[in-house]
Design an enzyme around this catalytic site. Structure first.
Site, PDB file in Angstrom:
ATOM      1  CG  ASP A  19      99.256  67.181  28.636  1.00 39.99           C
ATOM      2  OD1 ASP A  19      98.580  66.744  29.473  1.00 39.99           O
ATOM      3  OD2 ASP A  19      99.436  67.826  27.874  1.00 39.99           O
ATOM      4  N   GLY A  22      96.112  60.626  30.744  1.00 41.45           N
ATOM      5  CA  GLY A  22      94.790  60.219  30.692  1.00 41.45           C
ATOM      6  C   GLY A  22      94.752  59.809  29.168  1.00 41.45           C
ATOM      7  CD1 TRP A  24     101.038  55.844  27.005  1.00 43.24           C
ATOM      8  CD2 TRP A  24      99.753  54.872  28.759  1.00 43.24           C
ATOM      9  NE1 TRP A  24     101.332  54.781  27.129  1.00 43.24           N
ATOM     10  CE2 TRP A  24     100.714  54.235  28.395  1.00 43.24           C
ATOM     11  CE3 TRP A  24      98.745  54.641  29.848  1.00 43.24           C
ATOM     12  CZ2 TRP A  24     100.853  53.016  29.131  1.00 43.24           C
ATOM     13  CZ3 TRP A  24      98.729  53.543  30.526  1.00 43.24           C
ATOM     14  CH2 TRP A  24      99.799  52.526  29.924  1.00 43.24           C
ATOM     15  NE  ARG A  32      91.469  61.620  33.156  1.00 41.26           N
ATOM     16  CZ  ARG A  32      91.790  62.278  32.570  1.00 41.26           C
ATOM     17  NH1 ARG A  32      91.767  62.091  31.030  1.00 41.26           N
ATOM     18  NH2 ARG A  32      92.787  63.314  32.783  1.00 41.26           N
ATOM     19  CG  HIS A  36      96.823  60.009  36.556  1.00 44.53           C
ATOM     20  ND1 HIS A  36      97.525  61.092  35.757  1.00 44.53           N
ATOM     21  CD2 HIS A  36      95.763  60.159  36.685  1.00 44.53           C
ATOM     22  CE1 HIS A  36      96.288  61.879  35.751  1.00 44.53           C
ATOM     23  NE2 HIS A  36      95.319  61.388  35.914  1.00 44.53           N
ATOM     24  CB  SER A  64      97.800  72.582  38.288  1.00 48.67           C
ATOM     25  OG  SER A  64      96.485  72.406  37.808  1.00 48.67           O
ATOM     26  CD1 TRP A  68      93.042  72.318  43.855  1.00 50.21           C
ATOM     27  CD2 TRP A  68      92.422  70.420  44.874  1.00 50.21           C
ATOM     28  NE1 TRP A  68      94.214  72.022  45.011  1.00 50.21           N
ATOM     29  CE2 TRP A  68      93.795  70.838  45.493  1.00 50.21           C
ATOM     30  CE3 TRP A  68      92.180  69.064  45.134  1.00 50.21           C
ATOM     31  CZ2 TRP A  68      94.444  70.056  46.322  1.00 50.21           C
ATOM     32  CZ3 TRP A  68      92.832  68.369  46.127  1.00 50.21           C
ATOM     33  CH2 TRP A  68      94.044  68.834  46.607  1.00 50.21           C
ATOM     34  NE  ARG A  70      92.934  67.081  35.492  1.00 50.77           N
ATOM     35  CZ  ARG A  70      94.233  66.447  35.019  1.00 50.77           C
ATOM     36  NH1 ARG A  70      94.619  65.031  35.359  1.00 50.77           N
ATOM     37  NH2 ARG A  70      94.717  67.398  34.333  1.00 50.77           N
ATOM     38  CG  LEU A 130     117.820  66.145  40.704  1.00 50.67           C
ATOM     39  CD1 LEU A 130     118.229  67.181  39.474  1.00 50.67           C
ATOM     40  CD2 LEU A 130     117.142  65.136  40.246  1.00 50.67           C
ATOM     41  NE  ARG A 189      96.676  73.926  27.478  1.00 47.32           N
ATOM     42  CZ  ARG A 189      96.132  72.757  26.520  1.00 47.32           C
ATOM     43  NH1 ARG A 189      96.406  73.092  25.572  1.00 47.32           N
ATOM     44  NH2 ARG A 189      95.438  71.757  27.256  1.00 47.32           N
ATOM     45  CB  SER A 191      99.230  74.476  31.446  1.00 45.18           C
ATOM     46  OG  SER A 191      98.649  73.912  30.510  1.00 45.18           O
TER      47      SER A 191
END
Length: 241
Positions: A19, A22, A24, A32, A36, A64, A68, A70, A130, A189, A191
């Site tokens: 998180d 945007g 930043w 934005r 990313h 998430s 969509w 956005r 990993l 949270r 989310s």
């Protein structure tokens, strides 16, 4: 000696809500999309460090089901970064024995992104290092709905549905529950991320925005986890050695 050079107990499964990209970018007067892109650099460093440390599972919340909504420009930039990530990183991930698993409704992704995600899983399927979970078109409630549908299609009777059966039908089937959930950026949270798997997770909400969450910040989070005394349903578990 750096703090993380001392012996400590590491979590088996780390989950991160990436998180603050945007915010930043906004602080620097940038678009934005550039936030990313910077966030992908952080992602790359954290994946590499997790692999070197021997952490078992790393789950990253990349896109998430709610994302969509956005702007088309931002969604397009995120989808482009996704293709770029797989194209540039898959060779290194495979060479380092990282196994990629996509969490979420893969079939709901656009064709090129879906194909890239499926190809990454297929190529790394036999790797034993990993376990890298990348949550794409993912929502925790949606995952639970899809899991229940799997159980219903399998013909399970109501009395056969228990926690283990549900866990085995989730996108994370066969993996341990989340031990440490980190959400950089200061928001407190979940989310809709890994709701079932995080029932007994330890939570950290550092104020650092994700693009600035470097390897040092990651180790400080791991140190904080190691210092905690975990209580799993009344049973104590000491984080530190």
């Amino acid at each position: 000696m750096k703090p993380w050079e001392k012996p400590r107990r590491l979590p088996l499964h780390v989950a991160i809500i990436m998180d603050g990209n945007g915010r930043w970018a906004k602080k620097r007067g940038l678009g934005r999309a550039l936030g990313h892109r910077k966030g992908v650099e952080t992602l790359r460093a954290v994946v590499r460090e997790s692999s070197e440390l021997g952490i078992g599972v790393l789950s990253l919340y990349a896109f998430s089901t709610e994302n969509w909504s956005r702007s088309a420009e931002e969604v397009g930039a995120l989808m482009g970064l996704l293709l770029e990530f797989f194209a540039k990183e898959i060779d290194a991930l495979h060479a380092n024995r990282v196994r990629v698993r996509i969490l979420g409704d893969v079939e709901g992704l656009p064709g090129p992104q879906r194909d890239a995600a499926l190809a990454a899983m297929a190529r790394t399927a036999e790797n034993a290092g990993l376990q890298l979970n990348i949550a794409l078109n993912y929502g925790g409630r949606d995952e639970l709905v899809r899991a229940m549908r799997r159980l219903m299609r399998a013909g399970l009777a109501p009395e056969q549905v228990n926690e283990k059966a549900l866990a085995d039908a989730l996108d994370t089937a066969g993996q341990p529950d989340v031990d440490l959930m980190i959400r950089p950026g200061g928001e407190m949270r979940l989310s809709n991320f890994l709701l079932f798997q995080s029932a007994y997770a330890e939570f950290l909400f550092p104020g650092t925005l994700w693009p600035d969450f470097d390897v040092d910040a990651y180790h400080h989070a791991l140190d904080a986890y190691a210092a905690r005394e975990r209580r799993l349903g009344g049973r104590k578990e000491h984080g530190g050695e």
